[in-house]
Design a protein around this motif. Sequence first.
Motif, mmCIF file in Angstrom:
data_model
loop_
_atom_site.group_PDB
_atom_site.id
_atom_site.type_symbol
_atom_site.label_atom_id
_atom_site.label_comp_id
_atom_site.label_asym_id
_atom_site.label_seq_id
_atom_site.Cartn_x
_atom_site.Cartn_y
_atom_site.Cartn_z
ATOM 1 N N THR A 99 0.488 -1.304 0.067
ATOM 2 C CA THR A 99 -0.373 -0.137 0.069
ATOM 3 C C THR A 99 1.034 1.421 -0.302
ATOM 4 O OG1 THR A 99 -1.674 -0.922 0.884
ATOM 5 C CG2 THR A 99 -1.754 0.932 1.172
ATOM 6 N N ASN A 101 0.521 6.503 -0.212
ATOM 7 C CA ASN A 101 -0.236 6.302 -0.184
ATOM 8 C C ASN A 101 -0.419 7.215 -1.532
ATOM 9 O OD1 ASN A 101 -0.428 6.408 2.136
ATOM 10 N ND2 ASN A 101 1.107 8.227 3.328
ATOM 11 N N GLU A 102 -1.577 8.132 -1.182
ATOM 12 C CA GLU A 102 -1.743 9.329 -2.240
ATOM 13 C C GLU A 102 -0.372 10.480 -1.855
ATOM 14 O OE1 GLU A 102 -4.706 12.380 -4.778
ATOM 15 O OE2 GLU A 102 -5.072 11.087 -2.493
ATOM 16 N N ARG A 133 -9.848 4.532 -1.909
ATOM 17 C CA ARG A 133 -9.953 4.359 -0.025
ATOM 18 C C ARG A 133 -10.765 3.687 0.622
ATOM 19 N NH1 ARG A 133 -7.808 6.016 4.456
ATOM 20 N NH2 ARG A 133 -6.381 7.731 3.198
ATOM 21 N N CYS A 139 -2.857 4.829 5.241
ATOM 22 C CA CYS A 139 -2.197 6.402 5.151
ATOM 23 C C CYS A 139 -2.956 6.447 5.531
ATOM 24 C CB CYS A 139 -2.075 5.966 3.522
ATOM 25 S SG CYS A 139 -1.708 4.349 2.896
ATOM 26 N N TYR A 189 -5.089 6.467 -2.084
ATOM 27 C CA TYR A 189 -4.195 5.228 -1.336
ATOM 28 C C TYR A 189 -3.811 4.007 -2.881
ATOM 29 C CZ TYR A 189 -6.947 2.318 1.282
ATOM 30 O OH TYR A 189 -7.692 2.081 2.170
#
Length: 199
Positions: A99, A101-102, A133, A139, A189
Amino acid sequence: AFSLACFNADQGQVIVVYGADYGRRDRTTCINGRPDSQLQNVSCSKPTNIVATRCNGKNTCDIRALNSVFGDPCPDIYKYLEVAYRSRQSPQLSLNNKTVNELSQTVIRAFSLSCFNADQGQVIVVYGADYGRRDRTTCINGRPDSQLQNVSCSKPTNIVATRCNGKNTCDIRALNSVFGDPCPDIYKYLEVAYRCKCE
């Protein structure tokens, strides 16, 4: 029967299937007592959405790995069922679940997939990827609550598979410009379920 289960089903966790294949990809999986002639074709595996259709959203799920259920992609070859799945809140340990984060415009960080035994011919096989999400706990550092509210905005994407399948390592950025924006104003994410397989 082939069983999928969520470890914390009593806390509302459910199964999310990223992908499933029925057939044979190698000569080492599920071979006990089988003659060599039934293990030769390692290119007969085919993806199936039957597992996702039957199991998604459930706490537990049993499904039989049979030709009568999945069809027969390679007659006379001994087949097996592989499933990539996770519980909605905690990743299933048999997979490499990653995973990231954006990314904001000022952060330059790539999402990396890699195989530890690349020198032995292992390559990446992506089972599924989602951008968006799914919950309020992943995140979240430094993000206001307003950017975490929509937990139903994740969408599947084949971009990771297209760019990474068959490679030893792969970098990809978790950006709206790459994946589109499934939910404006929500901090997103990228989740990827993948395995390393012998080429």
